[in-house]
Design an enzyme around this catalytic site. Structure first.
Site, PDB file in Angstrom:
ATOM      1  N   ASP A  96      -2.285   8.801  -5.760  1.00 13.97           N
ATOM      2  CA  ASP A  96      -0.958   8.188  -5.773  1.00 13.97           C
ATOM      3  C   ASP A  96      -0.070   8.787  -6.867  1.00 13.97           C
ATOM      4  O   ASP A  96       1.053   9.226  -6.613  1.00 13.97           O
ATOM      5  CB  ASP A  96      -1.081   6.670  -5.972  1.00 13.97           C
ATOM      6  N   SER A 117       2.244   2.357  -2.824  1.00 15.88           N
ATOM      7  CA  SER A 117       2.225   2.785  -4.227  1.00 15.88           C
ATOM      8  C   SER A 117       3.439   2.360  -5.026  1.00 15.88           C
ATOM      9  O   SER A 117       3.991   3.147  -5.806  1.00 15.88           O
ATOM     10  CB  SER A 117       2.053   4.305  -4.347  1.00 15.88           C
ATOM     11  N   GLY A 139       0.825  -1.206   0.000  1.00 17.49           N
ATOM     12  CA  GLY A 139       0.000   0.000   0.000  1.00 17.49           C
ATOM     13  C   GLY A 139       0.859   1.256   0.000  1.00 17.49           C
ATOM     14  O   GLY A 139       0.416   2.329   0.415  1.00 17.49           O
TER      15      GLY A 139
END
Ligand code: GLA
Length: 390
Positions: A180, A134, A132
């Protein structure tokens, strides 16, 4: 205890050496992009709300040399795999899921008139995959900058972000928001990025060495239901908007939520988004006024909201937050990213960082039977071509 953090220069060197070995030629082009961690503002981006992420000082580095016409060969040191892509198959999702991020960006550039020649590419990364943080946006933006270096054709920053978001949605099949790719592209060292996802305006918020430390702890789990659940959360939010007769949850005030009182899950989802937007704005004030207790409390409240109302946490993340927030010197903690596994972010006094990492890690190991990964994170700078030796 703390995971090591190879320098960007050493990642570039590794990628350059790997491409030389793959192609028999010296690396000619290089680019790098960071991962990101979100301080606060989770699942608000696709609701046109606010987010406050930082780019992390961990990177995906790429190096390339000319290759066989029509072919992209990629060697990933990060996952010890090699794969190739035929440029006439740009629009059929590649059999290797990780290659789809590279392919997706090349395809997006292709449709914007920037055509990739045959290339040999190597990738080295210090962004933990599946955490998580990115790693996918890092790979996309590094590919974008590499491609621009190779073709000597540059998109604008917002076109580049758009191309990478589209790559993720269309090729990797994740209906993601814009957070992101935007922070990975725009971040500045020592700054968090306050992003208004409605009009995509961004402003930097200083988060430098005067601020408490950021400790990221990787639960070591990533649940398979994550992608379907992400799409379901988006659908829930759209349904809540339809019930309320609004275009986005951003427009909804806490008072208006009462109109969803008979809607069960929709009320929960909307309550999270509306309260999280307020927490982001409050967090910016807390940072600017250096109120670290306040910032920590907002982060922990965000976790509770994600756990109870948005239902995207999992027992491992809840345990890490519970253990971390019981430690002296910790201001607050929350899950970060899409959820269902991955990492928590802990705001902790710098002089307590090692002790907290050691204690939480030991207790988590006792419960779960494995130690989590601990990362000290500094707010780093965004994606770029690497023109000269670092
Ligand atoms: C993933 C998505 C982002 C965002 C977060 C949740 O990281 O890629 O766009 O929606 O989840 O905040």
């Amino acid at each position: 205890m703390m995971e090591s953090n190879p320098s960007l220069a050493s990642l570039i060197d590794s990628a350059s050496a790997a491409v030389a070995e793959l192609s028999g030629q010296t690396a000619r082009w290089r680019a790098a992009a960071p991962g990101r961690v979100n301080l606060i503002g989770e699942h608000t981006d696709y609701n046109q709300g606010w987010v406050l992420p930082v780019a992390i000082d961990r990177y995906t580095a790429m190096a390339a040399a000319p290759g066989v016409p029509g072919q992209i060969r990629v060697r990933s040191l990060a996952i010890a795999q090699e794969s190739s892509l035929s440029l006439d198959q740009l629009h059929t999702p590649h059999r290797d899921p990780w290659m789809r991020y590279v392919q997706g960006v090349i395809a997006q550039y292709d449709s914007r008139g920037v055509h990739c020649p045959g290339l040999d590419v190597a990738v080295a990364s210090s962004v933990p995959p599946g955490g998580g943080l990115s790693s996918s946006a890092a790979l996309e933006l590094a590919t974008a900058h590499l491609l621009e270096a190779v073709t000597e054709q540059a998109l604008t920053g917002s076109e580049r972000i758009e191309a990478c978001v589209q790559a993720e949605r269309e090729m990797a099949g994740v209906p993601c928001g814009i957070m992101d790719q935007t922070v990975v592209e725009l971040a500045e060292s020592g700054q968090a990025l306050l992003l208004d996802c409605a009009d995509q305006t961004a402003r930097s918020v200083p988060f430098d060495s005067q601020a408490p430390a950021l400790l990221v702890i990787h639960s070591g789990v990533s649940h398979a239901l994550a992608e379907g659940a992400y799409a379901q959360r988006r659908a829930d939010c759209e349904q809540a908007c339809a019930q309320l007769g609004v275009n986005t949850l951003r427009e909804v005030s806490p008072d208006q939520l009462a109109r969803l009182k008979d809607e069960g899950v929709l009320l929960q989802r909307a309550t999270h988004v509306v309260s999280e937007n307020q927490r982001v704005c409050d967090a910016v004030t807390a940072i600017e006024q250096r109120q670290w207790d306040r910032l920590g409390a907002l982060m922990t409240a965000s976790h509770r909201s994600l756990r109870d109302d948005y239902e995207v946490s999992c027992p491992e993340l809840d345990l890490l937050v519970e253990l971390a927030t019981a430690e002296p010197g910790v201001y607050g903690a929350r899950m970060t990213g899409g959820g269902f596994g991955g990492c928590v972010i802990v705001l902790v006094a710098s002089d307590r960082l090692e002790a907290v990492a050691g204690s939480v890690s030991g207790q988590y190991n006792e419960h779960m039977g494995w130690a989590p990964g601990c990362y000290r994170i500094q707010a780093g700078a965004g994606a770029r071509e690497i023109c000269t030796a670092l």
